[in-house]
Design a protein around this motif. Structure first.
Motif, PDB file in Angstrom:
ATOM      1  N   ILE A   5       2.868  -0.100  16.771  1.00  0.00           N
ATOM      2  CA  ILE A   5       1.541  -0.077  17.394  1.00  0.00           C
ATOM      3  C   ILE A   5       1.356  -1.391  18.154  1.00  0.00           C
ATOM      4  CG2 ILE A   5       0.506   1.535  15.741  1.00  0.00           C
ATOM      5  CD1 ILE A   5      -0.640  -0.855  14.257  1.00  0.00           C
ATOM      6  N   ARG A   6       0.546  -1.374  19.209  1.00  0.00           N
ATOM      7  CA  ARG A   6       0.449  -2.514  20.131  1.00  0.00           C
ATOM      8  C   ARG A   6       0.104  -3.843  19.450  1.00  0.00           C
ATOM      9  NH1 ARG A   6       0.469  -3.150  25.406  1.00  0.00           N
ATOM     10  NH2 ARG A   6       0.417  -0.902  25.801  1.00  0.00           N
ATOM     11  N   PRO A   7      -0.898  -3.916  18.551  1.00  0.00           N
ATOM     12  CA  PRO A   7      -1.213  -5.215  17.937  1.00  0.00           C
ATOM     13  C   PRO A   7      -0.030  -5.805  17.159  1.00  0.00           C
ATOM     14  CG  PRO A   7      -2.993  -3.662  17.546  1.00  0.00           C
ATOM     15  CD  PRO A   7      -1.840  -2.876  18.118  1.00  0.00           C
ATOM     16  N   LEU A   8       0.706  -4.941  16.452  1.00  0.00           N
ATOM     17  CA  LEU A   8       1.865  -5.407  15.687  1.00  0.00           C
ATOM     18  C   LEU A   8       2.979  -5.839  16.635  1.00  0.00           C
ATOM     19  CD1 LEU A   8       3.144  -5.831  12.917  1.00  0.00           C
ATOM     20  CD2 LEU A   8       3.921  -3.443  12.978  1.00  0.00           C
ATOM     21  N   ALA A   9       3.169  -5.085  17.700  1.00  0.00           N
ATOM     22  CA  ALA A   9       4.191  -5.433  18.696  1.00  0.00           C
ATOM     23  C   ALA A   9       3.871  -6.772  19.360  1.00  0.00           C
ATOM     24  CB  ALA A   9       4.306  -4.328  19.751  1.00  0.00           C
ATOM     25  N   ARG A  28       9.792  -9.554   9.908  1.00  0.00           N
ATOM     26  CA  ARG A  28       9.353  -9.829   8.534  1.00  0.00           C
ATOM     27  C   ARG A  28       8.054 -10.622   8.528  1.00  0.00           C
ATOM     28  NH1 ARG A  28      14.686 -11.051   7.331  1.00  0.00           N
ATOM     29  NH2 ARG A  28      14.218 -13.264   7.253  1.00  0.00           N
ATOM     30  N   LEU A  29       7.986 -11.643   9.390  1.00  0.00           N
ATOM     31  CA  LEU A  29       6.785 -12.471   9.453  1.00  0.00           C
ATOM     32  C   LEU A  29       5.578 -11.667   9.938  1.00  0.00           C
ATOM     33  CD1 LEU A  29       8.236 -15.789  10.923  1.00  0.00           C
ATOM     34  CD2 LEU A  29       7.302 -15.455   8.635  1.00  0.00           C
ATOM     35  N   ILE A  34       0.356  -9.232   8.439  1.00  0.00           N
ATOM     36  CA  ILE A  34      -0.496  -8.049   8.299  1.00  0.00           C
ATOM     37  C   ILE A  34      -0.905  -7.839   6.838  1.00  0.00           C
ATOM     38  CG2 ILE A  34      -0.593  -5.525   8.562  1.00  0.00           C
ATOM     39  CD1 ILE A  34      -0.715  -7.175  11.206  1.00  0.00           C
ATOM     40  N   ASP A  35       0.007  -8.168   5.910  1.00  0.00           N
ATOM     41  CA  ASP A  35      -0.267  -7.996   4.480  1.00  0.00           C
ATOM     42  C   ASP A  35      -1.114  -9.120   3.882  1.00  0.00           C
ATOM     43  OD1 ASP A  35       1.078  -5.599   4.320  1.00  0.00           O
ATOM     44  OD2 ASP A  35       2.984  -6.506   3.697  1.00  0.00           O
ATOM     45  N   ASP A  40      -6.879 -15.718   4.762  1.00  0.00           N
ATOM     46  CA  ASP A  40      -5.675 -16.528   4.959  1.00  0.00           C
ATOM     47  C   ASP A  40      -5.201 -16.466   6.410  1.00  0.00           C
ATOM     48  OD1 ASP A  40      -5.831 -17.087   2.303  1.00  0.00           O
ATOM     49  OD2 ASP A  40      -4.071 -15.922   1.704  1.00  0.00           O
ATOM     50  N   VAL A  41      -5.330 -15.298   7.021  1.00  0.00           N
ATOM     51  CA  VAL A  41      -4.941 -15.146   8.429  1.00  0.00           C
ATOM     52  C   VAL A  41      -5.860 -15.985   9.312  1.00  0.00           C
ATOM     53  CG1 VAL A  41      -4.685 -13.529  10.362  1.00  0.00           C
ATOM     54  CG2 VAL A  41      -3.944 -12.862   8.071  1.00  0.00           C
TER      55      VAL A  41
END
Length: 199
Positions: A5-9, A28-29, A34-35, A40-41
């Motif tokens: 999906i675009r945000p993850l990409a 992985r990062l 995302i997790d 924290d983000v």
């Protein structure tokens, strides 16, 4: 592999642009971020943004600082008659870990590399010469890396500084050829400083 999906990409692409981060590590990062808990983000994003906005170059030595003059330049207990010339700010951190040097620094922000279009005018050499006119300095220690560009830069600086009448020395080659100061251990750096030679 399924399309992201675009945000993850987008996150993956930004992480992949960082030095030393390959495709698998970036993936992985990205999934790890995302997790992470949202708070924290936010803290991570704020730290990145804050570092970029608040950190700039020291007006005296061009090390990284969040004030006008860096902590090392402000330290009156340091030997102000000696300046160690390094390639990058991270080299100062490596030298400080050796506990073998107590003078000041000057960061060039690179090395001479004609093939890459980097000449003396792109380094902080003019600023170093200006410092020597304004400050009482008795020795310049050249601590560039021991690769071709580092050696060429050291030779250039030595030839430039000799007429000024200041002792110019080069850290001894306790460092492996082609090695970076950033990755050298404390003992090697300390011995390299002890066994520096006049150029």
């Amino acid at each position: 592999m399924a399309r992201m999906i675009r945000p993850l990409a987008n996150l993956y692409e930004q992480l992949r642009r960082l030095p030393g981060i390959g495709s698998k590590t970036a993936m992985r990062l990205a999934y790890h971020v995302i997790d992470m808990p949202a708070e924290d983000v936010k803290q991570l994003a704020a730290a990145l943004s804050g570092a970029k906005e608040q950190i700039h170059y020291c007006s005296r030595c061009f090390n990284l600082t969040d004030s006008d003059v860096c902590e090392i330049c402000r330290d009156s207990s340091r030997d102000s008659f000696t300046i160690c010339v390094v390639e990058q700010p991270q080299d100062i951190a490596a030298m400080e870990r050796s506990h073998g040097y107590h003078g000041l620094y000057h960061v060039l922000h690179g090395v001479l590399s004609p093939l890459d279009g980097i000449g003396p005018e792109k380094l902080r050499i003019r600023e170093l010469l200006l410092r020597l006119q304004q400050e009482s300095v008795s020795e310049i220690i050249i601590a560039t890396n021991s690769d071709v560009e580092g050696e060429a830069t050291a030779t250039y600086l030595a030839q430039l500084l000799k007429p000024v009448g200041i002792t110019v020395s080069r850290i001894a080659h306790g460092l492996p050829m082609g090695g970076d100061l950033e990755y050298a251990d404390e003992i090697t750096l300390s011995k390299a400083l002890e066994n520096r030679r006049t150029m």
